[in-house]
Design a protein around this motif. Structure first.
Motif, PDB file in Angstrom:
ATOM      1  N   LEU A  24       0.826  -1.204   0.000  1.00 61.38           N
ATOM      2  CA  LEU A  24       0.000   0.000   0.000  1.00 61.38           C
ATOM      3  C   LEU A  24       0.865   1.260   0.000  1.00 61.38           C
ATOM      4  O   LEU A  24       0.551   2.249  -0.667  1.00 61.38           O
ATOM      5  CB  LEU A  24      -0.934  -0.013   1.212  1.00 61.38           C
ATOM      6  CG  LEU A  24      -2.078  -1.025   1.153  1.00 61.38           C
ATOM      7  CD1 LEU A  24      -2.716  -1.180   2.527  1.00 61.38           C
ATOM      8  CD2 LEU A  24      -3.124  -0.597   0.131  1.00 61.38           C
ATOM      9  N   ALA A  25       1.944   1.213   0.770  1.00 60.41           N
ATOM     10  CA  ALA A  25       2.843   2.365   0.838  1.00 60.41           C
ATOM     11  C   ALA A  25       3.448   2.660  -0.533  1.00 60.41           C
ATOM     12  O   ALA A  25       3.582   3.821  -0.935  1.00 60.41           O
ATOM     13  CB  ALA A  25       3.933   2.116   1.868  1.00 60.41           C
ATOM     14  N   ARG A  26       3.810   1.599  -1.275  1.00 64.66           N
ATOM     15  CA  ARG A  26       4.373   1.799  -2.618  1.00 64.66           C
ATOM     16  C   ARG A  26       3.339   2.405  -3.556  1.00 64.66           C
ATOM     17  O   ARG A  26       3.644   3.297  -4.347  1.00 64.66           O
ATOM     18  CB  ARG A  26       4.881   0.469  -3.178  1.00 64.66           C
ATOM     19  CG  ARG A  26       6.178  -0.017  -2.560  1.00 64.66           C
ATOM     20  CD  ARG A  26       6.799  -1.124  -3.400  1.00 64.66           C
ATOM     21  NE  ARG A  26       5.908  -2.286  -3.484  1.00 64.66           N
ATOM     22  CZ  ARG A  26       5.930  -3.301  -2.610  1.00 64.66           C
ATOM     23  NH1 ARG A  26       6.769  -3.286  -1.580  1.00 64.66           N
ATOM     24  NH2 ARG A  26       5.108  -4.320  -2.762  1.00 64.66           N
ATOM     25  N   GLU A  27       2.111   1.910  -3.479  1.00 67.56           N
ATOM     26  CA  GLU A  27       1.062   2.419  -4.356  1.00 67.56           C
ATOM     27  C   GLU A  27       0.783   3.892  -4.093  1.00 67.56           C
ATOM     28  O   GLU A  27       0.568   4.674  -5.022  1.00 67.56           O
ATOM     29  CB  GLU A  27      -0.230   1.611  -4.149  1.00 67.56           C
ATOM     30  CG  GLU A  27      -0.207   0.233  -4.751  1.00 67.56           C
ATOM     31  CD  GLU A  27      -0.324   0.247  -6.266  1.00 67.56           C
ATOM     32  OE1 GLU A  27      -0.780   1.276  -6.816  1.00 67.56           O
ATOM     33  OE2 GLU A  27       0.047  -0.758  -6.896  1.00 67.56           O
ATOM     34  N   LEU A  28       0.768   4.274  -2.828  1.00 71.64           N
ATOM     35  CA  LEU A  28       0.394   5.638  -2.452  1.00 71.64           C
ATOM     36  C   LEU A  28       1.590   6.565  -2.318  1.00 71.64           C
ATOM     37  O   LEU A  28       1.426   7.759  -2.048  1.00 71.64           O
ATOM     38  CB  LEU A  28      -0.393   5.613  -1.142  1.00 71.64           C
ATOM     39  CG  LEU A  28      -1.692   4.794  -1.177  1.00 71.64           C
ATOM     40  CD1 LEU A  28      -2.302   4.697   0.215  1.00 71.64           C
ATOM     41  CD2 LEU A  28      -2.685   5.409  -2.139  1.00 71.64           C
ATOM     42  N   GLU A  29       2.801   5.999  -2.466  1.00 78.84           N
ATOM     43  CA  GLU A  29       4.042   6.778  -2.377  1.00 78.84           C
ATOM     44  C   GLU A  29       4.157   7.485  -1.030  1.00 78.84           C
ATOM     45  O   GLU A  29       4.446   8.685  -0.944  1.00 78.84           O
ATOM     46  CB  GLU A  29       4.133   7.787  -3.538  1.00 78.84           C
ATOM     47  CG  GLU A  29       4.168   7.117  -4.910  1.00 78.84           C
ATOM     48  CD  GLU A  29       4.298   8.110  -6.055  1.00 78.84           C
ATOM     49  OE1 GLU A  29       4.144   9.319  -5.797  1.00 78.84           O
ATOM     50  OE2 GLU A  29       4.564   7.676  -7.191  1.00 78.84           O
ATOM     51  N   VAL A  30       3.893   6.718   0.018  1.00 82.35           N
ATOM     52  CA  VAL A  30       4.059   7.212   1.390  1.00 82.35           C
ATOM     53  C   VAL A  30       4.840   6.161   2.171  1.00 82.35           C
ATOM     54  O   VAL A  30       5.173   5.092   1.664  1.00 82.35           O
ATOM     55  CB  VAL A  30       2.693   7.483   2.065  1.00 82.35           C
ATOM     56  CG1 VAL A  30       1.937   8.587   1.341  1.00 82.35           C
ATOM     57  CG2 VAL A  30       1.855   6.207   2.123  1.00 82.35           C
ATOM     58  N   SER A  31       5.117   6.459   3.431  1.00 85.32           N
ATOM     59  CA  SER A  31       5.836   5.507   4.269  1.00 85.32           C
ATOM     60  C   SER A  31       4.889   4.459   4.835  1.00 85.32           C
ATOM     61  O   SER A  31       3.669   4.661   4.901  1.00 85.32           O
ATOM     62  CB  SER A  31       6.525   6.244   5.420  1.00 85.32           C
ATOM     63  OG  SER A  31       5.556   6.774   6.313  1.00 85.32           O
ATOM     64  N   THR A  32       5.468   3.330   5.263  1.00 82.17           N
ATOM     65  CA  THR A  32       4.667   2.275   5.903  1.00 82.17           C
ATOM     66  C   THR A  32       4.021   2.793   7.176  1.00 82.17           C
ATOM     67  O   THR A  32       2.866   2.462   7.476  1.00 82.17           O
ATOM     68  CB  THR A  32       5.564   1.063   6.229  1.00 82.17           C
ATOM     69  OG1 THR A  32       6.179   0.606   5.017  1.00 82.17           O
ATOM     70  CG2 THR A  32       4.747  -0.071   6.827  1.00 82.17           C
ATOM     71  N   ARG A  33       4.731   3.623   7.918  1.00 88.31           N
ATOM     72  CA  ARG A  33       4.169   4.185   9.151  1.00 88.31           C
ATOM     73  C   ARG A  33       2.929   5.020   8.844  1.00 88.31           C
ATOM     74  O   ARG A  33       1.946   4.978   9.599  1.00 88.31           O
ATOM     75  CB  ARG A  33       5.223   5.038   9.855  1.00 88.31           C
ATOM     76  CG  ARG A  33       4.750   5.643  11.168  1.00 88.31           C
ATOM     77  CD  ARG A  33       5.863   6.371  11.871  1.00 88.31           C
ATOM     78  NE  ARG A  33       6.926   5.445  12.269  1.00 88.31           N
ATOM     79  CZ  ARG A  33       8.029   5.819  12.923  1.00 88.31           C
ATOM     80  NH1 ARG A  33       8.204   7.100  13.238  1.00 88.31           N
ATOM     81  NH2 ARG A  33       8.936   4.935  13.246  1.00 88.31           N
ATOM     82  N   THR A  34       2.944   5.763   7.741  1.00 87.85           N
ATOM     83  CA  THR A  34       1.773   6.556   7.356  1.00 87.85           C
ATOM     84  C   THR A  34       0.589   5.657   7.056  1.00 87.85           C
ATOM     85  O   THR A  34      -0.555   5.941   7.435  1.00 87.85           O
ATOM     86  CB  THR A  34       2.097   7.426   6.134  1.00 87.85           C
ATOM     87  OG1 THR A  34       3.112   8.367   6.473  1.00 87.85           O
ATOM     88  CG2 THR A  34       0.872   8.188   5.650  1.00 87.85           C
ATOM     89  N   VAL A  35       0.836   4.539   6.366  1.00 91.85           N
ATOM     90  CA  VAL A  35      -0.245   3.587   6.071  1.00 91.85           C
ATOM     91  C   VAL A  35      -0.852   3.048   7.354  1.00 91.85           C
ATOM     92  O   VAL A  35      -2.084   2.951   7.486  1.00 91.85           O
ATOM     93  CB  VAL A  35       0.270   2.440   5.177  1.00 91.85           C
ATOM     94  CG1 VAL A  35      -0.775   1.324   5.076  1.00 91.85           C
ATOM     95  CG2 VAL A  35       0.631   2.953   3.790  1.00 91.85           C
TER      96      VAL A  35
END
Length: 327
Positions: A24-35
């Protein structure tokens, strides 16, 4: 914005099923912590999302859960479905993204609204591949790799290096400051500045493009409609155009004006026909357009164009004045 990201999270889980935080983090271009924080927010908002641990674990939604875009009317949903067929997205390399976005939005509609909007969309055809005369009207093809670089430079505010093939000239590399993208009648254009001069580049003539790290030298805001109108005026009034004085059946006025670059002057004569001074791109353009409108339009000046059209008419008369030959 976080709200948009939360909606995207839900749609990704609905479309793909169980996904890991890393995916999900890769898809949304955010960090895992943000997810992980976003998942907590979704759960607190009542979205039935749950986590499964283990090697094949991840986040998922409870079966049967659907989102609902409660503010969307029938006509708004129909407009989204119709938008999915527009060719502008194809010209700018966004066709697949637009189609995917429309599917996601339709998937999120309430049951009854989704069915009625989809049924209505089947009764609308936008931009078919041919017109009523079976002439192809397919848009120009532009490589995705080229449009991707152009889009990134336009949206990111970076300078752009393009390999451009102008008409009757060998391709050359140019560095430009991109302003925006325009689509007109299935043709895409890049509006840019080269030095201190406004330029317009046809996307189909771009052989290659490279976004540079250097910021574009441009204003933070732009009125693309005004910029395009200014270029149109310069094109119509500048250069070596061919002006023709023509006597026109009033019923032909609108169609003739549509085929010309500009109407310089017009007025009615004693017989009720229009006398118009019309500008064309060149002699060939003028001859083609006025032949198309004969006999509803008669050239008065220049004399060379009268003679050229007269000779064409004589050849046609000779051709069809003879008995037909069967095979």
């Amino acid at each position: 914005m976080r709200a948009d990201r939360l909606v995207s999270l839900v749609l990704l889980l609905r479309q793909r099923g169980r996904m890991t935080a890393e995916a999900l983090a890769r898809e949304l271009e955010v960090s895992t912590r943000t997810v992980l924080r976003d998942m907590e927010a979704l759960s607190a908002a009542g979205v039935p999302v749950y986590a499964e641990r283990g090697r094949h674990g991840g986040f998922a939604l409870l079966p049967g859960f659907r989102t609902a875009l409660t503010g969307l009317t029938h006509d708004e949903a129909l407009a989204l479905l119709v938008a999915g067929s527009r060719r502008g997205a194809q010209l700018f390399g966004l066709g697949s993204a637009l189609a995917s976005a429309v599917l996601k939005v339709v998937d999120a509609l309430p049951e009854g609204l989704r069915e009625t909007a989809a049924g209505a969309a089947q009764r609308l055809l936008v931009d078919p591949e041919t017109d009523l005369l079976a002439r192809p009207v397919a848009p120009e093809e532009v490589p995705d790799a080229v449009t991707a670089q152009v889009r990134r430079a336009v949206f990111g505010g970076h300078r752009l290096r393009i390999h451009y093939a102008a008409v009757n000239q060998p391709p050359k590399w140019r560095t430009v400051d991109p302003i925006g993208l325009v689509t007109v009648k299935d043709q895409g254009y890049l509006l840019a500045r080269r030095g201190a001069v406004d330029r317009t580049y046809r996307l189909s003539r771009l052989l290659a493009a490279e976004q540079l790290d250097e910021p574009a030298r441009r204003s933070d805001t732009v009125d693309l409609g005004r910029a395009w109108r200014e270029r149109e005026v310069r094109f119509r009034t500048g250069g070596d155009t061919t002006e023709v004085l023509v006597r026109v059946d009033p019923a032909r006025r609108v169609r003739l004006a549509a085929t010309a670059l500009a109407v310089r002057d017009e007025g009615a004569d004693a017989e009720g026909r229009l006398r118009m001074t019309v500008a064309f791109q060149d002699a060939r353009h003028a001859e083609w357009a006025l032949w198309e409108h004969a006999p509803g339009a008669e050239v008065l000046e220049p004399e060379w164009l009268r003679e050229r059209l007269g000779e064409r008419a004589r050849r046609v008369a000779v051709l069809y004045g003879q008995p037909g030959k069967s095979g």
